[in-house]
Design a protein around this motif. Structure first.
Motif, PDB file in Angstrom:
ATOM      1  N   TRP A 215       0.957  -1.354   0.013  1.00 57.29           N
ATOM      2  CA  TRP A 215      -0.065  -0.036  -0.029  1.00 57.29           C
ATOM      3  C   TRP A 215       0.843   1.314  -0.010  1.00 57.29           C
ATOM      4  O   TRP A 215       1.913   1.356   0.695  1.00 57.29           O
ATOM      5  N   ALA A 216       0.390   2.035  -0.742  1.00 50.39           N
ATOM      6  CA  ALA A 216       0.990   3.434  -0.782  1.00 50.39           C
ATOM      7  C   ALA A 216       0.713   4.585   0.436  1.00 50.39           C
ATOM      8  O   ALA A 216       1.454   5.283   0.804  1.00 50.39           O
ATOM      9  N   GLY A 217      -0.654   4.173   0.892  1.00 49.03           N
ATOM     10  CA  GLY A 217      -1.326   4.963   1.960  1.00 49.03           C
ATOM     11  C   GLY A 217      -2.270   4.213   2.444  1.00 49.03           C
ATOM     12  O   GLY A 217      -2.684   3.209   1.851  1.00 49.03           O
ATOM     13  N   ALA A 218      -2.667   4.676   3.753  1.00 47.83           N
ATOM     14  CA  ALA A 218      -3.719   4.167   4.385  1.00 47.83           C
ATOM     15  C   ALA A 218      -4.442   5.130   5.405  1.00 47.83           C
ATOM     16  O   ALA A 218      -3.795   6.005   5.777  1.00 47.83           O
ATOM     17  N   VAL A 219      -5.866   4.707   5.365  1.00 48.58           N
ATOM     18  CA  VAL A 219      -6.525   5.539   6.315  1.00 48.58           C
ATOM     19  C   VAL A 219      -7.050   4.419   7.647  1.00 48.58           C
ATOM     20  O   VAL A 219      -7.600   3.462   7.057  1.00 48.58           O
ATOM     21  N   ASP A 220      -6.610   4.361   8.792  1.00 50.71           N
ATOM     22  CA  ASP A 220      -6.856   3.597   9.633  1.00 50.71           C
ATOM     23  C   ASP A 220      -7.544   3.894  10.716  1.00 50.71           C
ATOM     24  O   ASP A 220      -7.357   5.006  11.489  1.00 50.71           O
ATOM     25  N   VAL A 221      -8.694   3.345  11.097  1.00 53.46           N
ATOM     26  CA  VAL A 221      -9.627   3.731  12.171  1.00 53.46           C
ATOM     27  C   VAL A 221      -9.597   2.857  13.276  1.00 53.46           C
ATOM     28  O   VAL A 221     -10.339   3.020  14.357  1.00 53.46           O
ATOM     29  N   ALA A 222      -8.950   1.630  13.034  1.00 48.64           N
ATOM     30  CA  ALA A 222      -8.762   0.458  14.169  1.00 48.64           C
ATOM     31  C   ALA A 222      -7.976   0.744  15.260  1.00 48.64           C
ATOM     32  O   ALA A 222      -8.263   0.264  16.241  1.00 48.64           O
ATOM     33  N   GLY A 223      -6.648   1.100  15.000  1.00 46.75           N
ATOM     34  CA  GLY A 223      -5.718   0.591  15.868  1.00 46.75           C
ATOM     35  C   GLY A 223      -5.022  -0.813  16.078  1.00 46.75           C
ATOM     36  O   GLY A 223      -5.566  -1.666  15.315  1.00 46.75           O
ATOM     37  N   GLY A 224      -4.504  -0.985  17.327  1.00 45.25           N
ATOM     38  CA  GLY A 224      -4.178  -2.457  17.748  1.00 45.25           C
ATOM     39  C   GLY A 224      -3.293  -3.135  16.553  1.00 45.25           C
ATOM     40  O   GLY A 224      -2.722  -2.648  15.842  1.00 45.25           O
ATOM     41  N   VAL A 225      -3.921  -4.331  16.749  1.00 40.18           N
ATOM     42  CA  VAL A 225      -3.283  -5.366  15.572  1.00 40.18           C
ATOM     43  C   VAL A 225      -3.356  -4.992  14.218  1.00 40.18           C
ATOM     44  O   VAL A 225      -2.552  -5.066  13.467  1.00 40.18           O
ATOM     45  N   ILE A 226      -4.631  -4.447  13.972  1.00 31.07           N
ATOM     46  CA  ILE A 226      -4.921  -4.174  12.417  1.00 31.07           C
ATOM     47  C   ILE A 226      -3.800  -3.149  12.068  1.00 31.07           C
ATOM     48  O   ILE A 226      -3.251  -3.074  11.006  1.00 31.07           O
ATOM     49  N   LEU A 227      -3.935  -1.776  12.820  1.00 30.90           N
ATOM     50  CA  LEU A 227      -2.925  -0.809  12.635  1.00 30.90           C
ATOM     51  C   LEU A 227      -1.349  -1.652  12.311  1.00 30.90           C
ATOM     52  O   LEU A 227      -0.571  -0.784  11.325  1.00 30.90           O
ATOM     53  N   ALA A 228      -0.922  -2.275  13.173  1.00 28.16           N
ATOM     54  CA  ALA A 228       0.202  -2.841  13.200  1.00 28.16           C
ATOM     55  C   ALA A 228       0.607  -3.598  11.792  1.00 28.16           C
ATOM     56  O   ALA A 228       1.714  -3.356  11.345  1.00 28.16           O
ATOM     57  N   ASN A 229      -0.447  -4.436  11.332  1.00 26.47           N
ATOM     58  CA  ASN A 229      -0.396  -5.149  10.200  1.00 26.47           C
ATOM     59  C   ASN A 229      -0.196  -4.092   9.020  1.00 26.47           C
ATOM     60  O   ASN A 229       0.494  -4.496   7.859  1.00 26.47           O
ATOM     61  N   VAL A 230      -0.929  -3.116   9.226  1.00 23.64           N
ATOM     62  CA  VAL A 230      -1.259  -2.052   8.041  1.00 23.64           C
ATOM     63  C   VAL A 230       0.046  -1.566   7.675  1.00 23.64           C
ATOM     64  O   VAL A 230       0.827  -1.466   6.673  1.00 23.64           O
ATOM     65  N   CYS A 231       0.760  -1.133   8.930  1.00 30.94           N
ATOM     66  CA  CYS A 231       2.185  -0.585   8.816  1.00 30.94           C
ATOM     67  C   CYS A 231       3.172  -1.381   8.276  1.00 30.94           C
ATOM     68  O   CYS A 231       4.054  -1.254   7.326  1.00 30.94           O
ATOM     69  N   ALA A 232       3.007  -2.873   8.578  1.00 33.61           N
ATOM     70  CA  ALA A 232       3.958  -3.662   8.143  1.00 33.61           C
ATOM     71  C   ALA A 232       4.067  -4.215   6.796  1.00 33.61           C
ATOM     72  O   ALA A 232       4.906  -4.723   6.208  1.00 33.61           O
ATOM     73  N   SER A 233       2.715  -3.818   6.238  1.00 35.09           N
ATOM     74  CA  SER A 233       2.642  -4.155   4.649  1.00 35.09           C
ATOM     75  C   SER A 233       2.552  -2.880   3.859  1.00 35.09           C
ATOM     76  O   SER A 233       2.212  -3.026   2.822  1.00 35.09           O
ATOM     77  N   MET A 234       2.961  -1.801   4.386  1.00 31.38           N
ATOM     78  CA  MET A 234       3.134  -0.535   3.531  1.00 31.38           C
ATOM     79  C   MET A 234       4.311  -0.806   2.600  1.00 31.38           C
ATOM     80  O   MET A 234       5.326  -1.245   2.859  1.00 31.38           O
ATOM     81  N   ALA A 235       4.190  -0.117   1.344  1.00 32.49           N
ATOM     82  CA  ALA A 235       5.390   0.164   0.357  1.00 32.49           C
ATOM     83  C   ALA A 235       6.468   0.916   0.747  1.00 32.49           C
ATOM     84  O   ALA A 235       6.117   1.629   1.863  1.00 32.49           O
ATOM     85  N   TYR A 236       7.560   0.994   0.402  1.00 35.53           N
ATOM     86  CA  TYR A 236       8.734   1.938   0.655  1.00 35.53           C
ATOM     87  C   TYR A 236       8.024   3.389   0.628  1.00 35.53           C
ATOM     88  O   TYR A 236       7.573   3.781  -0.355  1.00 35.53           O
ATOM     89  N   GLY A 237       8.119   4.138   1.737  1.00 40.33           N
ATOM     90  CA  GLY A 237       7.843   5.613   1.744  1.00 40.33           C
ATOM     91  C   GLY A 237       6.341   5.648   1.907  1.00 40.33           C
ATOM     92  O   GLY A 237       5.864   6.772   1.711  1.00 40.33           O
ATOM     93  N   GLY A 238       5.675   4.536   2.314  1.00 39.37           N
ATOM     94  CA  GLY A 238       4.209   4.685   2.577  1.00 39.37           C
ATOM     95  C   GLY A 238       3.544   5.597   3.565  1.00 39.37           C
ATOM     96  O   GLY A 238       4.610   5.771   4.478  1.00 39.37           O
ATOM     97  N   VAL A 239       2.487   5.992   3.620  1.00 39.70           N
ATOM     98  CA  VAL A 239       2.141   6.904   4.767  1.00 39.70           C
ATOM     99  C   VAL A 239       0.818   6.142   5.275  1.00 39.70           C
ATOM    100  O   VAL A 239      -0.125   5.915   4.540  1.00 39.70           O
ATOM    101  N   VAL A 240       0.674   6.044   6.568  1.00 37.28           N
ATOM    102  CA  VAL A 240      -0.306   5.693   7.280  1.00 37.28           C
ATOM    103  C   VAL A 240      -0.972   6.874   8.075  1.00 37.28           C
ATOM    104  O   VAL A 240      -0.276   7.428   8.717  1.00 37.28           O
ATOM    105  N   THR A 241      -2.296   7.086   7.874  1.00 38.10           N
ATOM    106  CA  THR A 241      -2.993   7.901   8.947  1.00 38.10           C
ATOM    107  C   THR A 241      -3.880   7.146   9.879  1.00 38.10           C
ATOM    108  O   THR A 241      -4.725   6.530   9.534  1.00 38.10           O
ATOM    109  N   ALA A 242      -3.599   7.550  11.211  1.00 37.48           N
ATOM    110  CA  ALA A 242      -4.186   6.892  12.099  1.00 37.48           C
ATOM    111  C   ALA A 242      -5.186   7.838  12.952  1.00 37.48           C
ATOM    112  O   ALA A 242      -4.917   8.894  13.487  1.00 37.48           O
ATOM    113  N   CYS A 243      -6.485   7.495  12.784  1.00 36.83           N
ATOM    114  CA  CYS A 243      -7.545   8.507  13.474  1.00 36.83           C
ATOM    115  C   CYS A 243      -8.492   7.788  14.427  1.00 36.83           C
ATOM    116  O   CYS A 243      -9.468   8.349  14.726  1.00 36.83           O
ATOM    117  N   GLY A 244      -8.505   6.544  14.710  1.00 36.24           N
ATOM    118  CA  GLY A 244      -9.156   5.828  15.559  1.00 36.24           C
ATOM    119  C   GLY A 244      -8.827   4.592  16.428  1.00 36.24           C
ATOM    120  O   GLY A 244      -7.685   4.191  16.027  1.00 36.24           O
TER     121      GLY A 244
END
Length: 327
Positions: A215-244
């Protein structure tokens, strides 16, 4: 007198909630009084009403983190009587009486004007959830996550933030991948603009410190393990926005995505967000929102329905946005 959802706590600590008639002279201090036309039911409101989360900081409390309405009285230089205004955040519904009422009074510094392109109802079809989604999208844009960089993931896709985020991102030309625990909502999500649907269980169990880069980017409302797995599967230079924290407040991750792939984790706060970003977010929403899709993702309830609907929202029985009509 005006009608409001009122949360009270007894001497023994028991919380109760009911629709009350409240004298207008009991409204809290503030330099602007608003006749509320519409409010919404958000995750935080549902936690407050049901008592499932420690949201309310003083009692009695009128919940409702947002509203749209018309100014009745004002001593603030920016807002004259008759002006249409929006309130999002600033501790309203937590420590200052909020929007699930026919009247509200607060500092004019907390208010923003309703964009000319929107009605007060549409402003609450968007609500704090949509405003938060726009803050996420604009953060991705500031971090140079453009549509050509790759797909953008949206967790909690069938909820309020996720639904609006999908609509906005697809309107901007992004390839949107929606993550949901409700497979029956696939048609709803693709109708909003999602190009792919992923099951929540793919992200909800502990994974590797680094997974396949997707993923090049992500919008995460979940936190927890879900957010950790999202971060682990980001492409190089990817950006995760965490809001929940709909899944968990924890963040059981490692530094690997950040130091080996240059991943950026951007925190999104809608409550105390500076006014210039609020105005930019609402201007962007007015320009990008698809009115037909917005209406399709929105359900209507009355103020009398709000208490029962709060439990349904927390139980995952409500999708999209919920607008609360004032009597």
């Amino acid at each position: 007198m005006f009608k409001a959802v009122m949360i009270e706590k007894s001497a023994d600590g028991t919380q109760s909630v009911a629709i009350r008639d409240v004298p207008e002279d009991q409204l809290p201090e503030g330099d602007v009084t608003v006749r509320v036309e519409y409010s919404t039911l958000n995750y935080k409101d549902a936690l407050a009403i049901t008592g499932r989360g420690p949201i309310v900081r003083s009692f009695p409390m009128i919940p409702g983190v947002d509203f749209a309405g018309v100014v009745e009285n004002s001593q603030h230089p920016d807002f004259a009587p008759g002006a249409r205004v929006i309130l999002n955040g600033w501790g309203v519904g937590e420590k200052h009486w909020g929007g699930l009422a026919q009247k509200a009074r607060m500092s004019g510094d907390w208010l923003v004007p309703v964009p000319a392109q929107l009605t007060t109802r549409q402003a609450m079809e968007i609500g704090t959830a949509g405003y938060t989604a726009m803050l996420c999208v604009q953060a991705l844009q500031r971090e140079d996550v453009t549509p050509d960089k790759g797909p953008v993931l949206v967790t909690g896709a069938a909820g309020g933030v996720g639904s609006v985020a999908i609509m906005l991102l697809s309107r901007l030309g992004y390839h949107v991948v929606a993550v949901t625990g409700r497979p029956e909502e696939e048609a709803y999500l693709t109708g909003l603009g999602a190009s792919e649907i992923r099951a929540r269980q793919d992200f909800s169990t502990p994974g590797k410190p680094l997974d396949k880069a997707r993923w090049a980017g992500a919008v995460d409302v979940a936190g927890g393990v879900i957010l950790a797995n999202v971060c682990a599967s980001m492409a190089y230079g990817g950006v995760v926005t965490a809001c929940g924290l709909a899944s968990d407040m924890s963040f059981p991750s490692t530094v690997a995505p950040f130091i080996l792939r240059g991943v950026t984790l951007v925190g999104i706060d809608s409550v105390m967000c500076p006014k210039h970003r609020r105005l930019a977010a609402w201007a962007g929403l007015a320009e990008l929102i698809d009115a037909a899709k917005l209406a399709a993702m929105t359900s209507d309830i009355t103020l009398d329905d709000a208490i029962e609907a709060a439990a349904s929202l927390l139980d995952g029985k409500i999708r999209g946005r919920v607008v609360v009509r004032m009597p």
